[in-house]
Design a protein around this motif. Sequence first.
Motif, mmCIF file in Angstrom:
data_model
loop_
_atom_site.group_PDB
_atom_site.id
_atom_site.type_symbol
_atom_site.label_atom_id
_atom_site.label_comp_id
_atom_site.label_asym_id
_atom_site.label_seq_id
_atom_site.Cartn_x
_atom_site.Cartn_y
_atom_site.Cartn_z
ATOM 1 N N LEU A 173 8.598 36.610 58.259
ATOM 2 C CA LEU A 173 9.955 36.280 57.921
ATOM 3 C C LEU A 173 10.237 35.300 57.360
ATOM 4 N N ARG A 174 9.559 34.184 57.281
ATOM 5 C CA ARG A 174 9.572 32.920 56.402
ATOM 6 C C ARG A 174 9.464 33.500 54.853
ATOM 7 N N VAL A 175 8.495 34.337 54.617
ATOM 8 C CA VAL A 175 8.230 35.010 53.176
ATOM 9 C C VAL A 175 9.541 35.850 52.781
ATOM 10 N N LEU A 176 10.293 36.815 53.835
ATOM 11 C CA LEU A 176 11.419 37.461 53.607
ATOM 12 C C LEU A 176 12.398 36.588 53.206
ATOM 13 N N GLY A 199 6.163 43.789 49.093
ATOM 14 C CA GLY A 199 4.841 44.612 48.703
ATOM 15 C C GLY A 199 4.084 44.651 49.953
ATOM 16 N N ASP A 200 4.400 44.036 51.017
ATOM 17 C CA ASP A 200 3.609 43.786 52.383
ATOM 18 C C ASP A 200 4.059 45.191 53.419
ATOM 19 N N THR A 254 3.798 45.092 56.655
ATOM 20 C CA THR A 254 4.760 44.547 57.779
ATOM 21 C C THR A 254 6.049 44.077 57.304
ATOM 22 N N ARG A 255 6.292 43.451 56.383
ATOM 23 C CA ARG A 255 7.474 42.974 55.900
ATOM 24 C C ARG A 255 8.606 44.064 55.538
ATOM 25 N N ARG A 256 8.042 45.339 54.993
ATOM 26 C CA ARG A 256 8.765 46.368 54.738
ATOM 27 C C ARG A 256 9.249 47.040 56.333
ATOM 28 N N GLN A 257 8.340 46.795 57.183
ATOM 29 C CA GLN A 257 8.687 47.455 58.589
ATOM 30 C C GLN A 257 9.563 46.514 59.029
ATOM 31 N N ILE A 258 9.448 45.318 58.847
ATOM 32 C CA ILE A 258 10.572 44.248 59.460
ATOM 33 C C ILE A 258 12.006 44.389 58.776
#
Length: 110
Positions: free
Chosen positions: A51-54, A15-16, A18-22
Amino acid sequence: MSNQVAVDEVLDALGDRTRRQIVERLRRGAMPVGELAEELPVGRPGVSKHLRVLEGAGLVVHQSVGTRNLYALAPEGFTTLQQWLVGAWDQTLAAFADRVAEKEGQVGEE
């Protein structure tokens, strides 16, 4: 962990932006935090937190290589998401087919 909890964690993680970009960048292959941070609007500490969340959602794994941590996509996490999406799609199509059959039945009664 139930499948729904796993799906919720995956969807929350994705949902974030930045995380989708990662995740998009990791599709090219394993990368260290520094290399990921070079291409993102957040610094290394921010990328590490994302990265910890992912990783917690099962979407990313890391491997220590010397003094570097390389991060890569974890296909199992995406399989969980894929199964949920297929189930949701199948349910939606079945409901649509039921509705069409219902409408056809109503037309035949007239």
